[in-house]
Design a protein around this motif. Structure first.
Motif, PDB file in Angstrom:
ATOM      1  N   ASN A   2      27.566 -54.596 -18.071  1.00 20.82           N
ATOM      2  CA  ASN A   2      28.936 -54.846 -17.685  1.00 20.82           C
ATOM      3  C   ASN A   2      28.941 -55.313 -16.242  1.00 20.82           C
ATOM      4  N   ASN A   3      28.429 -56.500 -16.009  1.00 19.15           N
ATOM      5  CA  ASN A   3      28.210 -57.001 -14.659  1.00 19.15           C
ATOM      6  C   ASN A   3      29.283 -58.025 -14.309  1.00 19.15           C
ATOM      7  N   THR A   4      30.037 -57.776 -13.233  1.00 25.07           N
ATOM      8  CA  THR A   4      31.056 -58.738 -12.805  1.00 25.07           C
ATOM      9  C   THR A   4      30.708 -59.341 -11.458  1.00 25.07           C
ATOM     10  N   LYS A   5      29.464 -59.242 -11.036  1.00 28.85           N
ATOM     11  CA  LYS A   5      29.015 -59.856  -9.790  1.00 28.85           C
ATOM     12  C   LYS A   5      27.955 -60.888 -10.123  1.00 28.85           C
ATOM     13  N   TRP A   6      28.075 -62.036  -9.483  1.00 24.49           N
ATOM     14  CA  TRP A   6      27.247 -63.173  -9.856  1.00 24.49           C
ATOM     15  C   TRP A   6      26.538 -63.748  -8.649  1.00 24.49           C
ATOM     16  N   ILE A   7      25.508 -64.542  -8.927  1.00 22.73           N
ATOM     17  CA  ILE A   7      24.870 -65.338  -7.900  1.00 22.73           C
ATOM     18  C   ILE A   7      24.899 -66.785  -8.367  1.00 22.73           C
ATOM     19  N   PHE A   8      25.372 -67.672  -7.511  1.00 14.85           N
ATOM     20  CA  PHE A   8      25.568 -69.079  -7.863  1.00 14.85           C
ATOM     21  C   PHE A   8      24.536 -69.942  -7.145  1.00 14.85           C
ATOM     22  N   PHE A   9      24.130 -71.007  -7.823  1.00 17.43           N
ATOM     23  CA  PHE A   9      23.105 -71.897  -7.282  1.00 17.43           C
ATOM     24  C   PHE A   9      23.481 -73.333  -7.588  1.00 17.43           C
ATOM     25  N   ASN A  46      21.226 -59.837  -9.026  1.00 17.28           N
ATOM     26  CA  ASN A  46      20.324 -58.718  -8.813  1.00 17.28           C
ATOM     27  C   ASN A  46      19.162 -59.206  -7.960  1.00 17.28           C
ATOM     28  N   GLU A  47      18.308 -58.307  -7.549  1.00 19.15           N
ATOM     29  CA  GLU A  47      17.222 -58.679  -6.637  1.00 19.15           C
ATOM     30  C   GLU A  47      16.301 -59.729  -7.238  1.00 19.15           C
ATOM     31  N   GLN A  48      16.041 -59.609  -8.544  1.00 19.90           N
ATOM     32  CA  GLN A  48      15.105 -60.533  -9.187  1.00 19.90           C
ATOM     33  C   GLN A  48      15.644 -61.952  -9.199  1.00 19.90           C
ATOM     34  N   THR A  49      16.911 -62.113  -9.649  1.00 20.79           N
ATOM     35  CA  THR A  49      17.470 -63.471  -9.705  1.00 20.79           C
ATOM     36  C   THR A  49      17.647 -64.039  -8.303  1.00 20.79           C
ATOM     37  N   GLY A  65      15.627 -82.359  -0.769  1.00 22.41           N
ATOM     38  CA  GLY A  65      16.914 -82.209  -1.415  1.00 22.41           C
ATOM     39  C   GLY A  65      17.780 -81.206  -0.680  1.00 22.41           C
ATOM     40  N   GLU A  66      18.858 -80.779  -1.338  1.00 27.55           N
ATOM     41  CA  GLU A  66      19.764 -79.800  -0.741  1.00 27.55           C
ATOM     42  C   GLU A  66      20.076 -78.721  -1.770  1.00 27.55           C
ATOM     43  N   SER A  67      20.195 -77.484  -1.301  1.00 28.91           N
ATOM     44  CA  SER A  67      20.518 -76.381  -2.199  1.00 28.91           C
ATOM     45  C   SER A  67      21.569 -75.488  -1.564  1.00 28.91           C
ATOM     46  N   LEU A  68      22.291 -74.790  -2.416  1.00 30.96           N
ATOM     47  CA  LEU A  68      23.311 -73.856  -1.958  1.00 30.96           C
ATOM     48  C   LEU A  68      23.236 -72.614  -2.833  1.00 30.96           C
ATOM     49  N   ILE A  69      23.165 -71.444  -2.222  1.00 31.15           N
ATOM     50  CA  ILE A  69      23.114 -70.173  -2.947  1.00 31.15           C
ATOM     51  C   ILE A  69      24.245 -69.289  -2.440  1.00 31.15           C
ATOM     52  N   ILE A  70      25.052 -68.783  -3.368  1.00 34.09           N
ATOM     53  CA  ILE A  70      26.139 -67.872  -3.023  1.00 34.09           C
ATOM     54  C   ILE A  70      25.898 -66.573  -3.773  1.00 34.09           C
ATOM     55  N   ALA A  71      25.678 -65.494  -3.037  1.00 30.61           N
ATOM     56  CA  ALA A  71      25.367 -64.210  -3.656  1.00 30.61           C
ATOM     57  C   ALA A  71      26.615 -63.343  -3.776  1.00 30.61           C
ATOM     58  N   ASN A  72      26.725 -62.648  -4.915  1.00 28.65           N
ATOM     59  CA  ASN A  72      27.829 -61.710  -5.163  1.00 28.65           C
ATOM     60  C   ASN A  72      29.197 -62.360  -4.977  1.00 28.65           C
ATOM     61  N   GLY A  73      29.288 -63.590  -5.427  1.00 29.69           N
ATOM     62  CA  GLY A  73      30.534 -64.321  -5.245  1.00 29.69           C
ATOM     63  C   GLY A  73      31.448 -64.247  -6.450  1.00 29.69           C
ATOM     64  N   ASN A  74      32.719 -64.559  -6.243  1.00 30.02           N
ATOM     65  CA  ASN A  74      33.699 -64.643  -7.316  1.00 30.02           C
ATOM     66  C   ASN A  74      34.392 -65.993  -7.243  1.00 30.02           C
ATOM     67  N   LEU A  75      34.528 -66.661  -8.365  1.00 28.88           N
ATOM     68  CA  LEU A  75      35.253 -67.924  -8.421  1.00 28.88           C
ATOM     69  C   LEU A  75      36.720 -67.644  -8.711  1.00 28.88           C
TER      70      LEU A  75
END
Length: 313
Positions: A2-9, A46-49, A65-75
């Motif tokens: 039941n995970n409502t926290k995400w990591i975006f890439f 989570n730590e692994q992802t 190239g270019e990358s963007l990482i957003i941890a524990n974000g909500n859209l």
């Protein structure tokens, strides 16, 4: 889960690096990431992802190239339920494709290639279940289908009467000294699934088997639980207490193959498990110490046959 926290890439690379782009796509797919809004990938945080995506971002930047990482974000315009539904759809597609292949392989009843094909499909199913972050039961159903195809009921299989677990609590389980695989695994079943408070007594050759309402004998001649037909004591106890669904078939096969010293048709990992078990026995000459170590050993073995998903916090 039941995970409502995400990591975006998100990433972009020059057109000349098409091969590298494909490499990143494949790695994201292997992690179970789903794509939203065309260029954004999402995974449960989570730590692994986070570690995997951080490395991919670093490689992308190093390639120009270019990358963007957003941890524990909500859209704000996409809900958690919409994201989790995207994961479910992605895994459902995987299960649908695998299910068709499994049914086709099962239908090849007389094919010599059937066992190898089923083993390969089982490996692929394990991979998909490992990234099934919101299980719907489809993966479990396919695993049962594979188990039934690989381990059909044996004609003449002995019928083991069901035992009422409540009647076997607060008992002392008695067996022969110097326990090895069958006795170790059998008492592990008792402690983990029947009675955590159970105690054990070891008998030497000259010792008489004690009697009484608080005594349960196992893996000895004329014991309450011992070999029946082609079943070892571990299997008999598992069937008597309806534990066969709790112990994966392949784990039961490994334990039986070691006890009977029959490796011809045993799972490929059996020699390795056997060697580790021999090491456990060699390192613990005291029977009670050996039993304690066996609890950890068989807990670990069971976990190795159970899909595990790291969810972090």
């Amino acid at each position: 889960m039941n995970n409502t926290k995400w990591i975006f890439f998100s990433f972009s690379v020059p057109s000349r690096l098409q091969g590298f782009r494909v490499k990143i796509w494949r790695r994201l797919n292997a992690l179970g990431a789903v794509q939203i809004k065309n260029s954004i990938y999402v995974l449960p945080a989570n730590e692994q992802t986070q570690e995997h995506l951080t490395w991919m971002g670093k490689e992308t930047d190093e390639q120009g190239g270019e990358s963007l990482i957003i941890a524990n974000g909500n859209l704000l315009n996409i809900s958690d339920s919409q994201i989790s539904a995207a994961f479910t759809r992605a895994r459902d597609e995987d299960y649908l494709a695998l299910g068709e292949e499994i049914r086709a392989a099962v239908a090849e009843a007389d094919s010599q290639e059937r066992p190898a094909a089923l083993r390969k499909l089982e490996k692929r199913l394990e991979v998909v279940r490992a990234i099934d972050f919101f299980p719907s039961g489809k993966g479990e159903n396919l695993q049962k289908m594979l188990d039934e195809a690989q381990h059909p009921p044996v004609e003449g299989h002995p019928v083991i009467p069901l035992a009422e677990a409540a009647r076997y609590r607060q008992k002392t389980w008695v067996t022969r000294a110097n326990p090895y695989v069958d006795r170790l695994a059998s008492f592990w079943l008792v402690k983990r699934f029947i009675d955590p408070a159970a105690s054990i007594m070891f008998l030497h050759d000259a010792d008489a088997v004690p009697s009484g309402s608080d005594i349960v004998s196992f893996d000895m001649a004329h014991a309450d639980f011992t070999h029946v037909g082609g079943l070892i004591t571990f299997e008999v106890i598992a069937e008597a207490f309806a534990l066969t669904t709790r112990i994966p078939p392949k784990m039961r096969e490994v334990i039986k193959a070691i006890d009977l010293e029959e490796l011809d048709a045993a799972p490929v990992e059996t020699p390795g498990v056997w060697r580790m078990l021999d090491g456990l026995v060699a390192a613990n000459s005291d029977d009670h110490a050996r039993i304690e170590q066996a609890f950890v050993f068989f807990d670990t073995l069971l976990a190795s046959y159970t899909p595990q998903i790291s969810t972090g916090k």
